[in-house]
Write a protein that holds these residues in place. Structure first.
Motif, PDB file in Angstrom:
ATOM      1  N   PHE A  34      28.340  63.983   8.709  1.00 48.57           N
ATOM      2  CA  PHE A  34      29.055  65.060   8.168  1.00 48.57           C
ATOM      3  C   PHE A  34      28.878  66.133   9.412  1.00 48.57           C
ATOM      4  O   PHE A  34      28.239  66.120  10.410  1.00 48.57           O
ATOM      5  N   TYR A  36      29.312  70.348   9.412  1.00 43.36           N
ATOM      6  CA  TYR A  36      29.441  71.718   8.614  1.00 43.36           C
ATOM      7  C   TYR A  36      29.703  72.875   9.698  1.00 43.36           C
ATOM      8  O   TYR A  36      29.345  72.435  10.770  1.00 43.36           O
ATOM      9  N   GLN A  38      29.126  77.161  10.128  1.00 44.40           N
ATOM     10  CA  GLN A  38      28.680  78.003   9.661  1.00 44.40           C
ATOM     11  C   GLN A  38      28.929  79.321  10.476  1.00 44.40           C
ATOM     12  O   GLN A  38      28.764  79.553  11.703  1.00 44.40           O
ATOM     13  N   GLN A  42      26.538  83.454   6.931  1.00 44.98           N
ATOM     14  CA  GLN A  42      27.051  83.019   5.817  1.00 44.98           C
ATOM     15  C   GLN A  42      26.326  81.639   5.966  1.00 44.98           C
ATOM     16  O   GLN A  42      25.553  81.121   6.489  1.00 44.98           O
ATOM     17  N   GLY A  43      26.480  80.781   4.596  1.00 46.57           N
ATOM     18  CA  GLY A  43      26.002  79.567   4.497  1.00 46.57           C
ATOM     19  C   GLY A  43      26.621  78.370   5.128  1.00 46.57           C
ATOM     20  O   GLY A  43      27.654  79.005   5.982  1.00 46.57           O
ATOM     21  N   LEU A  44      26.735  77.173   5.094  1.00 44.07           N
ATOM     22  CA  LEU A  44      27.155  76.180   5.687  1.00 44.07           C
ATOM     23  C   LEU A  44      28.573  75.686   4.696  1.00 44.07           C
ATOM     24  O   LEU A  44      28.385  75.511   3.663  1.00 44.07           O
ATOM     25  N   LEU A  46      31.256  72.585   4.328  1.00 43.12           N
ATOM     26  CA  LEU A  46      31.734  71.315   4.788  1.00 43.12           C
ATOM     27  C   LEU A  46      33.082  71.051   5.502  1.00 43.12           C
ATOM     28  O   LEU A  46      33.888  71.372   4.622  1.00 43.12           O
ATOM     29  N   LYS A  49      33.670  64.482   6.463  1.00 46.15           N
ATOM     30  CA  LYS A  49      32.554  63.676   6.460  1.00 46.15           C
ATOM     31  C   LYS A  49      33.125  62.078   6.567  1.00 46.15           C
ATOM     32  O   LYS A  49      34.186  62.050   6.283  1.00 46.15           O
ATOM     33  N   GLU A  88      29.398  78.417  14.370  1.00 46.43           N
ATOM     34  CA  GLU A  88      28.083  77.531  14.755  1.00 46.43           C
ATOM     35  C   GLU A  88      28.640  76.315  14.080  1.00 46.43           C
ATOM     36  O   GLU A  88      28.822  76.102  12.806  1.00 46.43           O
ATOM     37  N   PHE A  90      27.428  72.219  13.037  1.00 45.00           N
ATOM     38  CA  PHE A  90      26.340  71.434  12.811  1.00 45.00           C
ATOM     39  C   PHE A  90      26.869  70.089  12.591  1.00 45.00           C
ATOM     40  O   PHE A  90      27.621  69.814  11.394  1.00 45.00           O
ATOM     41  N   LEU A 104      19.899  65.655   4.123  1.00 39.44           N
ATOM     42  CA  LEU A 104      20.573  65.868   5.372  1.00 39.44           C
ATOM     43  C   LEU A 104      19.635  65.993   6.657  1.00 39.44           C
ATOM     44  O   LEU A 104      18.773  66.952   6.565  1.00 39.44           O
ATOM     45  N   PHE A 106      19.847  67.292  10.369  1.00 41.31           N
ATOM     46  CA  PHE A 106      20.927  68.149  11.081  1.00 41.31           C
ATOM     47  C   PHE A 106      20.631  68.155  12.656  1.00 41.31           C
ATOM     48  O   PHE A 106      19.509  67.943  13.038  1.00 41.31           O
ATOM     49  N   LYS A 108      20.967  70.393  16.375  1.00 42.29           N
ATOM     50  CA  LYS A 108      20.421  71.787  16.570  1.00 42.29           C
ATOM     51  C   LYS A 108      21.696  72.799  16.393  1.00 42.29           C
ATOM     52  O   LYS A 108      21.462  73.942  16.580  1.00 42.29           O
TER      53      LYS A 108
ATOM     54  N   TYR B  35      16.708  74.141   2.038  1.00 45.23           N
ATOM     55  CA  TYR B  35      16.486  73.952   3.821  1.00 45.23           C
ATOM     56  C   TYR B  35      16.049  75.291   4.251  1.00 45.23           C
ATOM     57  O   TYR B  35      16.351  76.325   3.845  1.00 45.23           O
ATOM     58  N   GLY B 104      25.107  77.171  -0.335  1.00 44.86           N
ATOM     59  CA  GLY B 104      24.893  78.655  -0.866  1.00 44.86           C
ATOM     60  C   GLY B 104      25.106  79.427   0.525  1.00 44.86           C
ATOM     61  O   GLY B 104      25.036  79.097   1.567  1.00 44.86           O
ATOM     62  N   GLN B 105      25.093  80.760   0.134  1.00 45.29           N
ATOM     63  CA  GLN B 105      25.172  81.809   1.437  1.00 45.29           C
ATOM     64  C   GLN B 105      23.710  82.045   1.792  1.00 45.29           C
ATOM     65  O   GLN B 105      23.850  82.385   3.085  1.00 45.29           O
TER      66      GLN B 105
END
Lengths: 116, 112
Positions: A34, A36, A38, A42-44, A46, A49, A88, A90, A104, A106, A108, B35, B104-105
């Motif tokens: 995968f 991702y 960011q 914020q979150g990740l 997708l 994949k 960023e 990942f 998962l 990841f 760095k 995570y 999520g955020q």
């Protein structure tokens, strides 16, 4: 245990230039791969994949990645980047034999900065 | 369709206190993952819950714990907070292996 190596921690490029973000994973019989993204604070999200089949996978925002089993690589590419691609990125791997888990591992991360 | 939601967005706690973080998965997703994204340490797997049971945990001390409720939402509890627990805590949910986990955020936990 699986591991993921992202060879470049930072990649600066100019707008409309092509970019490649490199990812290598530790060898295994089979893996899911995968990418991702960011954005700041914020979150990740997708991007794309690889599960099986065609080694070239296309994702959102014009990104694509190529799975190379012999080199255990899954590099991410975009032919022409925009300022808005600054984020960023990942690379991650999961083991399909993890008993139903999407756990998962990841890398760095690689900070992509697109300059005008 | 609503994505994965986490609350609170930010949390400031004093060393030694307890923190509770909450996560609601995408509707229909039964698996929830936690995570930790700490500065300099990258994204590290904490916990996996599925169908109300803890299925796997990462290399974290027992003061990191959680649970999953019958509606598949989840809580992460961190007891006896330490300064190094300061991080972004991300929750993800998935429907099945190979479909990808949706994040999520995050909750930004700051321990002072």
């Amino acid at each position: 245990a699986q591991s993921v190596t992202q060879l470049d921690s930072q990649v600066p490029v100019f707008e409309e230039a092509p970019v490649e973000l490199r990812c290598n994973y530790s060898s295994s019989v089979s893996v899911y791969l995968f990418w991702y993204v960011q954005y700041p604070n914020q979150g990740l999200q997708l991007l794309l994949k690889y599960l099986s089949g065609s080694t070239l996978v296309k994702g959102i925002n014009g990104f694509e990645a190529e799975f190379n089993k012999s080199q255990t690589s899954f590099h991410l590419r975009k032919p022409s980047v925009h300022i808005s691609d600054t984020a960023e990125y990942f690379c991650a791997v999961s083991d399909p034999d993890q008993g139903g888990s999407e756990k998962l591992v990841f890398g760095k991360g690689t900070k992509l900065t697109v300059n005008p | 369709e609503a994505g994965v939601t986490q609350s609170p967005t930010h949390l400031i706690k004093t060393r030694g206190q307890q923190a509770t973080l909450r996560c609601s998965p995408i509707s229909g997703h039964t698996s929830v993952y936690w995570y930790q994204q700490a500065l300099g340490l990258g994204l590290q797997f904490l916990l996996w819950y599925d169908e109300g049971e803890e299925r796997n945990r990462g290399n974290f001390p027992p003061r990191f714990s959680g649970r999953q409720f019958p509606n598949y939402s989840s809580e992460l509890n961190v007891n006896a907070l330490e300064l190094e627990d300061s991080a972004l805590y991300l929750c993800a949910s998935s429907l099945a292996v190979g479909l990808g986990a949706f994040f999520g955020q995050g909750t930004r936990l700051t321990v002072v």
